[in-house]
Design an enzyme around this catalytic site. Structure first.
Site, short mmCIF file in Angstrom:
data_model
loop_
_atom_site.label_atom_id
_atom_site.label_comp_id
_atom_site.label_asym_id
_atom_site.label_seq_id
_atom_site.Cartn_x
_atom_site.Cartn_y
_atom_site.Cartn_z
N SER A 88 4.79 -3.88 5.06
CA SER A 88 4.71 -3.12 3.82
C SER A 88 5.88 -3.52 2.93
O SER A 88 7.03 -3.57 3.38
CB SER A 88 4.77 -1.62 4.09
OG SER A 88 4.69 -0.88 2.89
N HIS B 227 11.32 -3.12 -6.72
CA HIS B 227 11.68 -2.58 -8.03
C HIS B 227 12.75 -3.52 -8.62
O HIS B 227 13.77 -3.79 -7.99
CB HIS B 227 12.23 -1.17 -7.89
CG HIS B 227 11.24 -0.19 -7.32
ND1 HIS B 227 10.17 0.28 -8.03
CD2 HIS B 227 11.16 0.38 -6.08
CE1 HIS B 227 9.46 1.11 -7.29
NE2 HIS B 227 10.04 1.18 -6.09
N HIS C 116 3.74 -4.09 -5.14
CA HIS C 116 3.51 -3.55 -3.79
C HIS C 116 2.56 -4.49 -3.06
O HIS C 116 1.65 -5.06 -3.66
CB HIS C 116 2.88 -2.16 -3.89
CG HIS C 116 2.04 -1.79 -2.70
ND1 HIS C 116 0.67 -1.93 -2.67
CD2 HIS C 116 2.38 -1.30 -1.48
CE1 HIS C 116 0.20 -1.54 -1.51
NE2 HIS C 116 1.21 -1.15 -0.76
N ASN D 158 0.80 -4.79 1.16
CA ASN D 158 0.82 -4.51 2.59
C ASN D 158 -0.44 -5.07 3.24
O ASN D 158 -1.48 -5.21 2.60
CB ASN D 158 0.96 -3.01 2.89
CG ASN D 158 -0.35 -2.26 2.74
OD1 ASN D 158 -1.16 -2.23 3.64
ND2 ASN D 158 -0.56 -1.66 1.58
N THR D 159 -0.31 -5.43 4.50
CA THR D 159 -1.46 -5.76 5.34
C THR D 159 -1.21 -5.14 6.70
O THR D 159 -0.06 -5.01 7.13
CB THR D 159 -1.69 -7.28 5.48
OG1 THR D 159 -0.52 -7.90 6.04
CG2 THR D 159 -2.02 -7.92 4.14
N ARG D 160 -2.30 -4.79 7.39
CA ARG D 160 -2.13 -4.06 8.65
C ARG D 160 -3.37 -4.22 9.53
O ARG D 160 -4.46 -4.52 9.05
CB ARG D 160 -1.89 -2.58 8.37
CG ARG D 160 -3.02 -1.93 7.59
CD ARG D 160 -2.67 -0.53 7.10
NE ARG D 160 -3.75 0.01 6.28
CZ ARG D 160 -3.87 -0.21 4.98
NH1 ARG D 160 -3.00 -0.97 4.35
NH2 ARG D 160 -4.88 0.32 4.31
N HIS E 192 -3.81 -11.66 -10.56
CA HIS E 192 -5.18 -11.45 -10.10
C HIS E 192 -5.84 -12.77 -9.67
O HIS E 192 -6.64 -12.78 -8.72
CB HIS E 192 -6.01 -10.78 -11.19
CG HIS E 192 -5.85 -9.29 -11.22
ND1 HIS E 192 -6.69 -8.45 -10.53
CD2 HIS E 192 -4.94 -8.49 -11.83
CE1 HIS E 192 -6.32 -7.19 -10.73
NE2 HIS E 192 -5.26 -7.19 -11.52
N HIS F 275 -3.57 13.29 -11.46
CA HIS F 275 -2.93 14.32 -12.28
C HIS F 275 -2.34 13.76 -13.57
O HIS F 275 -1.98 14.53 -14.46
CB HIS F 275 -1.87 15.07 -11.47
CG HIS F 275 -0.68 14.23 -11.08
ND1 HIS F 275 -0.63 13.52 -9.91
CD2 HIS F 275 0.51 14.02 -11.70
CE1 HIS F 275 0.54 12.90 -9.82
NE2 HIS F 275 1.26 13.18 -10.90
N GLY G 290 5.39 10.48 12.75
CA GLY G 290 6.75 10.48 13.25
C GLY G 290 7.53 9.19 13.08
O GLY G 290 8.57 9.01 13.72
#
Length: 296
Positions: free
Chosen positions: A118, A122, A132, A134-136, A166, A196, A279
């Site tokens: 991840s 900034h 940003h 990430n791969t998982r 892109h 929001h 955790g």
């Protein structure tokens, strides 16, 4: 659990660690070559690396990872590149979340294994976009899947930067399935939307989850190509903008936009929720937050 799956899990974990090494080296290289601008007289930024552990609530090994964070660099104001491999038993809330997503067998056997990388960056210069990636890979006794993606988050958008970012992700997708880019771009537009605020947090990219075509090698190869596409997508944009002069008004726009980014990560981001719920080291989970932000 078959020996084959154990080997596949080990390969995935090693790949995420190798990708981390490539990105850390490239980012420190950007710091070394930044010879102009207001931060050029400062020492080139370097990553501080520390081990992280997952608290399982039981007296057993629950895995961990590496947290690599650079702060106050010439190019990067704060960037984290984390890897982790964690395992154990999911708590009740995580079991319910997985079951709601359609993961089979969670009530009967809530064991899990997850590994990934991840990254959130900034930047010092407001004209250089935050990013940003990430791969998982995720495993349970009755399922496995891959997920990930990348999205660009400029506070001052340049259309050519968006197009370049892109195009690299699209090329990675096109090597595997001609439907992937359009599908995963639309998924990113939906996933990285801030309800929001009624707006996207950036200019998008790709996002995918629960990827299991039935062929582990094929899905792993695609996930690797998504990871490989990151540096060619982001580094040229950074090199093009890191010397652009900025004003106090530009910096103000950046800080306000970072507030939007922080709101999204704390309220909606699935990875943040999973990491805190299961955790994992809170500092590692929250490394995505910007060093400074502003709300008006």
């Amino acid at each position: 659990m078959t020996d084959k799956m154990e080997d596949q899990k080990a390969r995935a974990s090693a790949w995420f660690r190798d990708l981390r090494d490539q990105i850390v080296n490239a980012f420190e290289g950007l710091e070394d070559t930044q010879a102009t601008g207001p931060f050029a007289d400062q020492p080139a930024g370097r990553f501080d690396v520390s081990k992280t552990t997952r608290a399982s609530g039981e007296d057993t090994d629950a895995g961990g990872g590496l947290m690599s964070v650079m702060r106050g660099g010439r190019v990067f104001e704060k960037v984290g590149v984390n890897t982790s491999t964690v395992y154990g038993t999911l708590g009740k809330s995580a079991q319910k979340a997985m079951a709601a997503r359609g993961v089979p067998g969670m009530e009967d056997d809530p064991r899990f294994w997850a590994s990934g990388i991840s990254l959130v960056a900034h930047m010092q210069n407001p004209h250089t976009p935050a990013v940003h990636m990430n791969t998982r890979m995720f495993w349970t006794p009755n399922a496995w899947w891959f997920g990930g993606g990348a999205d660009l988050n400029p506070c001052i958008e340049y259309e050519e930067d968006t197009a370049h970012f892109h195009s690299q992700l699209e090329a990675a997708c096109q090597r595997h399935d001609l439907s992937y880019y359009d599908k995963f771009k639309a998924w990113a537009d939906e996933y990285f939307f801030v309800p929001h605020r009624g707006r996207a947090r950036g200019v998008g990219g790709i996002f995918y989850d629960d990827l299991n075509t039935g062929d582990w090698e094929t899905d792993f190869a695609f996930t690797q190509d998504v990871g490989r596409a990151f540096l060619p997508a982001f580094v040229p944009v950074t090199e093009a903008r890191c010397d652009t002069p900025w004003t106090d008004a530009d910096k103000d726009k950046q800080l306000i936009h970072r507030g939007l980014y922080a709101e999204y990560n704390l309220v909606y981001d699935r990875g943040t929720k999973f990491g805190l719920t299961t955790g994992h080291d809170a500092d590692a989970v929250l490394m995505s937050l910007p060093p400074f932000a502003k709300w008006v």
